[in-house]
Structure formats: C-alpha cells, structure tokens
Scaffold this motif. Structure first.
Motif, PDB file in Angstrom:
ATOM      1  N   CYS A 191       0.831  -1.213   0.000  1.00  0.00           N
ATOM      2  CA  CYS A 191       0.000   0.000   0.000  1.00  0.00           C
ATOM      3  C   CYS A 191       0.860   1.255   0.000  1.00  0.00           C
ATOM      4  O   CYS A 191       0.521   2.251  -0.654  1.00  0.00           O
ATOM      5  CB  CYS A 191      -0.908   0.025   1.230  1.00  0.00           C
ATOM      6  SG  CYS A 191      -2.199  -1.216   1.194  1.00  0.00           S
ATOM      7  N   CYS A 197       1.807   1.989  -3.325  1.00  0.00           N
ATOM      8  CA  CYS A 197       0.686   2.076  -4.260  1.00  0.00           C
ATOM      9  C   CYS A 197      -0.197   3.302  -3.999  1.00  0.00           C
ATOM     10  O   CYS A 197      -0.265   4.213  -4.794  1.00  0.00           O
ATOM     11  CB  CYS A 197      -0.143   0.796  -4.143  1.00  0.00           C
ATOM     12  SG  CYS A 197      -1.651   0.848  -5.097  1.00  0.00           S
ATOM     13  N   GLY A 198      -0.896   3.294  -2.861  1.00  0.00           N
ATOM     14  CA  GLY A 198      -1.767   4.414  -2.515  1.00  0.00           C
ATOM     15  C   GLY A 198      -3.060   4.451  -3.287  1.00  0.00           C
ATOM     16  O   GLY A 198      -3.767   5.457  -3.299  1.00  0.00           O
ATOM     17  N   CYS A 199      -3.460   3.345  -3.960  1.00  0.00           N
ATOM     18  CA  CYS A 199      -4.653   3.339  -4.813  1.00  0.00           C
ATOM     19  C   CYS A 199      -5.966   3.411  -4.016  1.00  0.00           C
ATOM     20  O   CYS A 199      -6.975   3.850  -4.525  1.00  0.00           O
ATOM     21  CB  CYS A 199      -4.654   2.095  -5.691  1.00  0.00           C
ATOM     22  SG  CYS A 199      -4.902   0.560  -4.771  1.00  0.00           S
ATOM     23  N   LEU A 200      -5.974   2.963  -2.764  1.00  0.00           N
ATOM     24  CA  LEU A 200      -7.185   2.907  -1.927  1.00  0.00           C
ATOM     25  C   LEU A 200      -8.301   2.099  -2.600  1.00  0.00           C
ATOM     26  O   LEU A 200      -9.484   2.350  -2.359  1.00  0.00           O
ATOM     27  CB  LEU A 200      -7.697   4.312  -1.591  1.00  0.00           C
ATOM     28  CG  LEU A 200      -6.816   5.131  -0.647  1.00  0.00           C
ATOM     29  CD1 LEU A 200      -7.279   6.580  -0.593  1.00  0.00           C
ATOM     30  CD2 LEU A 200      -6.813   4.529   0.741  1.00  0.00           C
ATOM     31  N   CYS A 247      -6.989  -3.859  -3.234  1.00  0.00           N
ATOM     32  CA  CYS A 247      -6.172  -3.747  -2.022  1.00  0.00           C
ATOM     33  C   CYS A 247      -6.595  -4.805  -0.999  1.00  0.00           C
ATOM     34  O   CYS A 247      -7.713  -4.762  -0.495  1.00  0.00           O
ATOM     35  CB  CYS A 247      -6.292  -2.354  -1.420  1.00  0.00           C
ATOM     36  SG  CYS A 247      -5.284  -2.183   0.064  1.00  0.00           S
TER      37      CYS A 247
HETATM   38  S1  FES Z   1      -3.671   0.961  -1.385  1.00  0.00           S
HETATM   39 FE1  FES Z   1      -3.164   0.035  -3.265  1.00  0.00          FE
HETATM   40  S2  FES Z   1      -2.767  -2.005  -2.688  1.00  0.00           S
HETATM   41 FE2  FES Z   1      -3.401  -1.090  -0.832  1.00  0.00          FE
END
Ligand code: FES
Length: 154
Positions: free
Chosen positions: A120, A123-126, A131
């Motif tokens: 995470c 990444c930071g995709c939320l 995730c």
């Molecule tokens: S926030 Fe992207 S994998 Fe967890």
C-alpha cells in the motif's frame, strides 16, 4: 489421600501474602479466580486463602500475559493442569510449546500484514477491489462490483 490438617494450613496463603509474593493486586486475583485460572478456599471467617501451588499458576498467567496470550486461551490450557498441585516440568514444557506455536502463528500473521501494508505504501490506490488490506477476504468481489447481494435474484 487428604493432607494432614496442619500441613494443609501451612500450604494456605492469604490474599496479602499472594499479592506480596506475585505483585498481582487483590482485584486481579479475584478476576483470575472468576476466569477459572486459579482457585481459592475459604476459612471459617470466609477469608480467601490460596494453596501455595497457585503461586506457580499465577506466574504462568503473568508469563502468558507477557507473551500476549489471551486469558481465555490460558484458561483452556489450564484445564489440563493438575488441580491439586503445581504444574510439573513436563506441564510447563507442553504449555510453552503450545504458546510458542501461537506466537509463531501471530508472527506469520503480522509479517503478512506488514507485506500488505508495504504494498500500500508503494501504491496508494485505496482500491476496494485490489487492495488486500482495505478489503480483505473479498469473497463477493469475485461476483461483481457494487451491492452484489441486492442485485442478485432471490
Ligand atoms: S492501497 Fe493500493 S494495494 Fe493497498
């Protein structure tokens, strides 16, 4: 065979003696008693008295707490200990093996969480879809997006 009365009385410790020997408060002793971890007897004045071997049990409870073992699990393994005497060397070896195995499980669990968290951080995709940390064990996610259960026929 029941112990001699004088030997039995020598074997009994007051709440104050137990708290002084173990550093455990009287209220904690009552709690451990209520949880079935230790037991007490009562004298004619209704004073709680502990058999000397309860000191060993209390030491095991304190060790388990230090290891983060929940008291409910301690109570379960304590049912395998002798009720009328101290745990033996063999008992302690058995208990420590059980607790070591629980620590190992927890270590692997934490390592897995750490691995997910590290992903995470990079990444930071939320994303609730991809995730693993934000949406663990997403079983419904394999059947589509949104309120899957509401959109499925009965
Ligand atoms: S926030 Fe992207 S994998 Fe967890």
């Amino acid at each position: 065979m029941a112990p001699e009365p004088s030997a039995h009385l020598k074997d009994l410790l007051t709440v104050g003696e137990v708290t002084a020997r173990t550093g455990v408060s009287a209220s904690a002793l009552r709690f451990y008693e209520a949880e079935g971890l230790i037991s007490a007897e009562r004298n004619s004045s209704n004073q709680r008295l502990y058999r000397r071997h309860m000191l060993r049990r209390i030491s095991l409870v304190l060790a388990a707490r230090r290891l983060g073992i929940p008291l409910a699990e301690v109570a379960v393994v304590f049912t395998t200990l002798p009720a009328d005497g101290p745990p033996s060397h063999r008992d302690w070896v058995r208990l420590s093996r059980v607790w070591k195995s629980e620590l190992e499980e927890r270590r692997l669990y934490i390592m897995n969480l750490e691995r997910q968290l590290t992903a995470c951080i990079g990444c930071g995709c939320l994303s609730m879809r991809s995730c693993d940390l934000l949406n663990p064990d997403d079983r419904l996610g394999t059947r589509g997006t949104g309120p899957v259960r509401l959109s499925e026929p009965d």
